[in-house]
Design a protein around this motif. Sequence first.
Motif, PDB file in Angstrom:
ATOM      1  N   PHE A 109       0.832  -1.208   0.000  1.00 42.54           N
ATOM      2  CA  PHE A 109       0.000   0.000   0.000  1.00 42.54           C
ATOM      3  C   PHE A 109       0.867   1.258   0.000  1.00 42.54           C
ATOM      4  O   PHE A 109       0.680   2.163  -0.816  1.00 42.54           O
ATOM      5  CB  PHE A 109      -0.926  -0.002   1.216  1.00 42.54           C
ATOM      6  CG  PHE A 109      -1.866   1.173   1.261  1.00 42.54           C
ATOM      7  CD1 PHE A 109      -3.105   1.110   0.642  1.00 42.54           C
ATOM      8  CD2 PHE A 109      -1.514   2.345   1.927  1.00 42.54           C
ATOM      9  CE1 PHE A 109      -3.972   2.192   0.678  1.00 42.54           C
ATOM     10  CE2 PHE A 109      -2.363   3.429   1.960  1.00 42.54           C
ATOM     11  CZ  PHE A 109      -3.606   3.350   1.337  1.00 42.54           C
ATOM     12  N   LEU A 113       1.479   3.912  -3.105  1.00 39.90           N
ATOM     13  CA  LEU A 113       1.100   5.308  -2.909  1.00 39.90           C
ATOM     14  C   LEU A 113       2.248   6.238  -3.310  1.00 39.90           C
ATOM     15  O   LEU A 113       2.057   7.210  -4.056  1.00 39.90           O
ATOM     16  CB  LEU A 113       0.713   5.524  -1.445  1.00 39.90           C
ATOM     17  CG  LEU A 113      -0.242   6.677  -1.112  1.00 39.90           C
ATOM     18  CD1 LEU A 113      -1.576   6.501  -1.828  1.00 39.90           C
ATOM     19  CD2 LEU A 113      -0.453   6.749   0.396  1.00 39.90           C
ATOM     20  N   TYR A 132      -6.026  12.989  -6.603  1.00 37.84           N
ATOM     21  CA  TYR A 132      -5.720  12.546  -5.242  1.00 37.84           C
ATOM     22  C   TYR A 132      -6.501  11.276  -4.893  1.00 37.84           C
ATOM     23  O   TYR A 132      -5.961  10.349  -4.271  1.00 37.84           O
ATOM     24  CB  TYR A 132      -6.028  13.666  -4.251  1.00 37.84           C
ATOM     25  CG  TYR A 132      -5.154  14.887  -4.447  1.00 37.84           C
ATOM     26  CD1 TYR A 132      -3.867  14.934  -3.907  1.00 37.84           C
ATOM     27  CD2 TYR A 132      -5.598  15.970  -5.196  1.00 37.84           C
ATOM     28  CE1 TYR A 132      -3.052  16.044  -4.101  1.00 37.84           C
ATOM     29  CE2 TYR A 132      -4.796  17.083  -5.400  1.00 37.84           C
ATOM     30  CZ  TYR A 132      -3.520  17.115  -4.849  1.00 37.84           C
ATOM     31  OH  TYR A 132      -2.708  18.206  -5.060  1.00 37.84           O
ATOM     32  N   VAL A 133      -7.782  11.237  -5.283  1.00 39.94           N
ATOM     33  CA  VAL A 133      -8.597  10.050  -5.037  1.00 39.94           C
ATOM     34  C   VAL A 133      -8.033   8.868  -5.827  1.00 39.94           C
ATOM     35  O   VAL A 133      -7.935   7.749  -5.319  1.00 39.94           O
ATOM     36  CB  VAL A 133     -10.072  10.287  -5.425  1.00 39.94           C
ATOM     37  CG1 VAL A 133     -10.886   8.996  -5.285  1.00 39.94           C
ATOM     38  CG2 VAL A 133     -10.677  11.382  -4.554  1.00 39.94           C
ATOM     39  N   ASP A 134      -7.653   9.130  -7.077  1.00 37.38           N
ATOM     40  CA  ASP A 134      -7.109   8.085  -7.938  1.00 37.38           C
ATOM     41  C   ASP A 134      -5.836   7.496  -7.346  1.00 37.38           C
ATOM     42  O   ASP A 134      -5.609   6.278  -7.402  1.00 37.38           O
ATOM     43  CB  ASP A 134      -6.825   8.673  -9.323  1.00 37.38           C
ATOM     44  CG  ASP A 134      -6.351   7.627 -10.317  1.00 37.38           C
ATOM     45  OD1 ASP A 134      -6.969   6.546 -10.381  1.00 37.38           O
ATOM     46  OD2 ASP A 134      -5.371   7.888 -11.032  1.00 37.38           O
ATOM     47  N   THR A 135      -5.007   8.343  -6.756  1.00 35.44           N
ATOM     48  CA  THR A 135      -3.768   7.891  -6.121  1.00 35.44           C
ATOM     49  C   THR A 135      -4.062   6.930  -4.974  1.00 35.44           C
ATOM     50  O   THR A 135      -3.454   5.863  -4.855  1.00 35.44           O
ATOM     51  CB  THR A 135      -2.970   9.098  -5.590  1.00 35.44           C
ATOM     52  OG1 THR A 135      -2.689   9.979  -6.675  1.00 35.44           O
ATOM     53  CG2 THR A 135      -1.680   8.660  -4.942  1.00 35.44           C
ATOM     54  N   PHE A 136      -5.018   7.303  -4.125  1.00 32.03           N
ATOM     55  CA  PHE A 136      -5.410   6.479  -2.982  1.00 32.03           C
ATOM     56  C   PHE A 136      -6.031   5.164  -3.449  1.00 32.03           C
ATOM     57  O   PHE A 136      -5.734   4.089  -2.914  1.00 32.03           O
ATOM     58  CB  PHE A 136      -6.387   7.258  -2.109  1.00 32.03           C
ATOM     59  CG  PHE A 136      -6.797   6.546  -0.847  1.00 32.03           C
ATOM     60  CD1 PHE A 136      -5.877   6.286   0.153  1.00 32.03           C
ATOM     61  CD2 PHE A 136      -8.109   6.137  -0.664  1.00 32.03           C
ATOM     62  CE1 PHE A 136      -6.252   5.630   1.317  1.00 32.03           C
ATOM     63  CE2 PHE A 136      -8.497   5.479   0.496  1.00 32.03           C
ATOM     64  CZ  PHE A 136      -7.567   5.224   1.482  1.00 32.03           C
ATOM     65  N   LEU A 137      -6.889   5.249  -4.477  1.00 31.67           N
ATOM     66  CA  LEU A 137      -7.545   4.058  -5.008  1.00 31.67           C
ATOM     67  C   LEU A 137      -6.533   3.061  -5.568  1.00 31.67           C
ATOM     68  O   LEU A 137      -6.694   1.850  -5.435  1.00 31.67           O
ATOM     69  CB  LEU A 137      -8.530   4.447  -6.113  1.00 31.67           C
ATOM     70  CG  LEU A 137      -9.895   4.965  -5.667  1.00 31.67           C
ATOM     71  CD1 LEU A 137     -10.690   5.469  -6.869  1.00 31.67           C
ATOM     72  CD2 LEU A 137     -10.662   3.870  -4.941  1.00 31.67           C
ATOM     73  N   THR A 138      -5.512   3.590  -6.222  1.00 28.19           N
ATOM     74  CA  THR A 138      -4.486   2.717  -6.800  1.00 28.19           C
ATOM     75  C   THR A 138      -3.865   1.843  -5.727  1.00 28.19           C
ATOM     76  O   THR A 138      -3.702   0.631  -5.917  1.00 28.19           O
ATOM     77  CB  THR A 138      -3.391   3.547  -7.498  1.00 28.19           C
ATOM     78  OG1 THR A 138      -3.993   4.413  -8.454  1.00 28.19           O
ATOM     79  CG2 THR A 138      -2.389   2.650  -8.197  1.00 28.19           C
ATOM     80  N   ALA A 139      -3.534   2.446  -4.584  1.00 27.60           N
ATOM     81  CA  ALA A 139      -2.915   1.691  -3.490  1.00 27.60           C
ATOM     82  C   ALA A 139      -3.882   0.653  -2.926  1.00 27.60           C
ATOM     83  O   ALA A 139      -3.493  -0.489  -2.632  1.00 27.60           O
ATOM     84  CB  ALA A 139      -2.465   2.653  -2.395  1.00 27.60           C
ATOM     85  N   ILE A 140      -5.157   1.014  -2.782  1.00 26.54           N
ATOM     86  CA  ILE A 140      -6.163   0.076  -2.271  1.00 26.54           C
ATOM     87  C   ILE A 140      -6.300  -1.124  -3.205  1.00 26.54           C
ATOM     88  O   ILE A 140      -6.285  -2.287  -2.782  1.00 26.54           O
ATOM     89  CB  ILE A 140      -7.532   0.772  -2.117  1.00 26.54           C
ATOM     90  CG1 ILE A 140      -7.494   1.780  -0.966  1.00 26.54           C
ATOM     91  CG2 ILE A 140      -8.647  -0.260  -1.873  1.00 26.54           C
ATOM     92  CD1 ILE A 140      -8.778   2.574  -0.810  1.00 26.54           C
ATOM     93  N   GLY A 162     -12.634   0.225  -2.239  1.00 23.96           N
ATOM     94  CA  GLY A 162     -12.211   0.844  -3.491  1.00 23.96           C
ATOM     95  C   GLY A 162     -13.363   1.079  -4.455  1.00 23.96           C
ATOM     96  O   GLY A 162     -13.441   2.129  -5.098  1.00 23.96           O
TER      97      GLY A 162
END
Length: 211
Positions: A109, A113, A132-140, A162
């Motif tokens: 994760f 990120l 910013y949301v896309d960045t967080f979603l990628t890690a999830i 996600g």
Amino acid sequence: MLDYFFSQYKGYPIHEVYLELIGVFFGLWSVWCAKKDNIWVFPTGLISTSIYAYLLWQWSLLGDSMINVYYFIMSIYGWYHWTRKKGDVDEFPVSVMTNKEKVMAVVIFVLTLIFVIIVYLYFNKFASWYSYVDTFLTAIFFVGMWLMAKRKIENWIFWIVGDLLSIPLYFTKGYTFTCFQYIIFTIIAVYGYLEWKKILNSSQNLELRQL
């Protein structure tokens, strides 16, 4: 009502509309197979992820595009992992995460990120809240796919979180078909968790009876 949901497609390249619909179809089929603990989750997923890797790059959602490239690679690994057997018994059945795997999930994760943030900064794509949301979603989703390939029941928790976050992201961006897909993904993921829980409980009860 239809104009409200689909008006953005008026200026959309027709080949991308067809690609999105095909990607949605195979994506839903793949998640349904995952819910049923069926090996077809991977070949159907390979088709969907290859399409979305291209489309998301076109839509400037770099994180999600990289997710799908990663999905593609992990689908090949998962396909191999799920087919391994000891005699007639699956070598890696549905199971829960070990402490070591929990630590590994955190590492994946955090590293994901950091990597996606660097990519967004390099391409100067931090222009809106989507990024910013896309960045967080990628890690999830990176963690979720890794856990699915390893057949860990906790993968569904990551998919649910996600998928829920993806619904407003794609709706606001104007990708209505994909938004609807994630609504269905969320519902299937909830049922997927419950079904895998039954499979896990059944295998645990069988092991207890054999002791």
